[in-house]
Design a protein around this motif. Sequence first.
Motif, PDB file in Angstrom:
ATOM      1  N   GLY A  38      -7.032 -12.378  -7.223  1.00 37.37           N
ATOM      2  CA  GLY A  38      -6.850 -11.841  -5.875  1.00 37.37           C
ATOM      3  C   GLY A  38      -5.624 -12.319  -5.124  1.00 37.37           C
ATOM      4  O   GLY A  38      -5.551 -12.150  -3.911  1.00 37.37           O
ATOM      5  N   GLU A  39      -4.638 -12.890  -5.837  1.00 35.45           N
ATOM      6  CA  GLU A  39      -3.498 -13.443  -5.101  1.00 35.45           C
ATOM      7  C   GLU A  39      -2.219 -12.631  -5.202  1.00 35.45           C
ATOM      8  O   GLU A  39      -1.336 -12.811  -4.382  1.00 35.45           O
ATOM      9  N   GLY A  83      -1.847  -8.963  -6.101  1.00 30.48           N
ATOM     10  CA  GLY A  83      -1.843  -7.547  -5.735  1.00 30.48           C
ATOM     11  C   GLY A  83      -1.393  -6.590  -6.830  1.00 30.48           C
ATOM     12  O   GLY A  83      -1.349  -5.381  -6.606  1.00 30.48           O
ATOM     13  N   GLY A 130       0.128  -8.881   0.598  1.00 32.32           N
ATOM     14  CA  GLY A 130      -0.789  -9.210  -0.497  1.00 32.32           C
ATOM     15  C   GLY A 130      -0.254  -8.769  -1.843  1.00 32.32           C
ATOM     16  O   GLY A 130      -0.973  -8.819  -2.842  1.00 32.32           O
ATOM     17  N   ASN A 131       0.984  -8.314  -1.873  1.00 27.93           N
ATOM     18  CA  ASN A 131       1.608  -7.877  -3.129  1.00 27.93           C
ATOM     19  C   ASN A 131       2.812  -8.750  -3.411  1.00 27.93           C
ATOM     20  O   ASN A 131       3.780  -8.745  -2.653  1.00 27.93           O
ATOM     21  N   MET A 132       2.758  -9.489  -4.508  1.00 25.92           N
ATOM     22  CA  MET A 132       3.865 -10.387  -4.832  1.00 25.92           C
ATOM     23  C   MET A 132       4.824  -9.710  -5.812  1.00 25.92           C
ATOM     24  O   MET A 132       4.396  -8.975  -6.690  1.00 25.92           O
ATOM     25  N   VAL A 174      -7.455  -2.470  -2.276  1.00 22.20           N
ATOM     26  CA  VAL A 174      -8.155  -3.720  -2.602  1.00 22.20           C
ATOM     27  C   VAL A 174      -7.679  -4.220  -3.965  1.00 22.20           C
ATOM     28  O   VAL A 174      -7.065  -3.474  -4.733  1.00 22.20           O
ATOM     29  N   ASP A 175      -7.961  -5.477  -4.255  1.00 23.03           N
ATOM     30  CA  ASP A 175      -7.582  -6.065  -5.544  1.00 23.03           C
ATOM     31  C   ASP A 175      -8.700  -5.774  -6.558  1.00 23.03           C
ATOM     32  O   ASP A 175      -9.810  -6.296  -6.427  1.00 23.03           O
ATOM     33  N   SER A 186      -3.814  -3.755  -7.470  1.00 22.40           N
ATOM     34  CA  SER A 186      -4.260  -2.985  -6.295  1.00 22.40           C
ATOM     35  C   SER A 186      -4.681  -1.567  -6.662  1.00 22.40           C
ATOM     36  O   SER A 186      -4.039  -0.898  -7.466  1.00 22.40           O
TER      37      SER A 186
END
Lengths: 296, 171
Positions: free
Chosen positions: B44-45, B47, B133-135, B58-59, B50
């Motif tokens: 959940g870290e 993204g 939330g998207n790396m 959501v993840d 997604s």
Amino acid sequence: MYDMTGYHEAHSLTDVFKLMQADPTARLVAGGTDVLVKIRAAAPHYADTTLIGISRITALKGCTLEADGTFNIGALMTFDQIEHDSLIQTHLGLLSQAVSLVGGPQTRRMGTVGGNICNAGPAADSAPSLFTYNAQIEIQSESNVRQVPIAQFYVGPGRTILKPGEIVTKIKIAPEDYRGFVGHYTKFARRKALDIANLSCAALIKVSAEQRIEALRICFGAAGPVPLRMPQAEAYARHQPLNRAVLNTIGEYCLKDTQTISDWRNSKVFRDHLVTILPGRDISMALRGDEDEAIG
Amino acid sequence: MKQLVNFTLNGETVSCEVDVRKSLLEMLREDFGMTGVKEGCGVGECGACSVIIDGQTVDSCIYLAVWIDGKQATTIEGVTHEDGTLDPIQASFIDAGAVQCGFCIPGMILSSKQLLAHNPSPTRGEIRRELSGNMCRCTGYQKIVDAVQLAAKRLDVEPHARAAIPFTIEK
Ligand SMILES: Cc1cc2nc3c(=O)[nH]c(=O)nc-3n(C[C@H](O)[C@H](O)[C@H](O)COP(=O)(O)OP(=O)(O)OC[C@H]3O[C@@H](n4cnc5c(N)ncnc54)[C@H](O)[C@@H]3O)c2cc1C
Ligand code: FES
Ligand code: FES
């Protein structure tokens, strides 16, 4: 695949109590943002158990305002819903602002306030605000409903007073605990998103017509094993005027009630410094919307 | 232990007898071949996984497959138009030079799609918050924010006029 032994979906509270009775070791799961991560990490008591999903139970959703002004916040309300709920924004602005700082957008849409307090992490972002609102936690079992002040709900890191067979249904906030108050929450972390607070502080304040502090409530996260209210600073603050010296003294008083430690995130010295300055910043932000603007 | 799930995947009604231990990510990749859903961190870290569910990103790595029952899911495969042409958001990512290795891009585009659906002309700050939330380990994010702004401009005009809106760097 997750290391779990089974899954049951509860569609009502009656379902939950039946399922919990049938398998007392089963674990409740709401949004799963703590439970599923802990199963992945093979945490004891999480991995290798059966899960009971509660996310479809309508009775635990949404937020209502009773005729006397009491708020009922359903345990399944997500951070995203709390941030954007117009009633909560209007009356419980501190809570709405605090949960807007949780994780990232995806986490805020799945993570629930019930899960946040039941997980009982010392840095949980909803907890300090709920402590300052003197929130009551409503707990239900098959045969009983009880209400517990949030300050008595936490036992230690990751531990609450919940007994097997019990579920948190809602969080209640009485009108006298929010009317006339304004507040601000600071999450002190390295990154703005997807980070856990090194220290966090919620302040809720009511100011009298004479511009004195009528009531002040402060709660720190990650400054002890559980979120901590600051009784000595709060008692000192009553009837004090609002000026820089008073805010500084409030910060100093907070050191009497915090129990900070050094860990891999930060040293005790640094955390104690934050303890002295965050309450003043929060009060300035709550009253002026600007932490730098000198008060008084 | 298996459970039957019925849901809508990229506009199509589908069903699956799924092992209850599977994440949505695993079900989408293994049972439906939706390999545009990427697994980065699994917790959940990042993204990368997604998925848009009932209008919310959501993840899918920390989402049980059985939770999708009765819901609508959109993956990157459902963003690309049926005739194979790209959605204006996808085209904008390419034109703005926002794609390097590409691993984060399906998640970035889904988060951008959800943002633009609710907020057609977001500020750079709003884009950063919605994509936080998207790396991305490659691009440094600037061009991704540029791409979302470009997509917002293109979505604001009629489809035939979109290509005429070029990418320019805003100072
Ligand atoms: C990437 C990421 C970032 C995060 N960032 C933050 C952050 O910034 N701040 C923060 O505070 N948290 C953060 N978290 C942690 C998590 O999102 C929150 O604690 C969230 O509130 C948990 O809610 P949930 O519904 O997902 O709980 P779950 O994981 O479903 O459950 C958590 C615990 O509570 C119990 N439980 C849940 N609901 C009930 C109920 N109604 N009654 C009794 N027991 C119940 C479960 O059995 C379990 O023990 C993050 C998590 C992730 C994955
Ligand atoms: S793989 Fe799901 S958030 Fe990283
Ligand atoms: S383009 Fe490589 S991770 Fe984003």
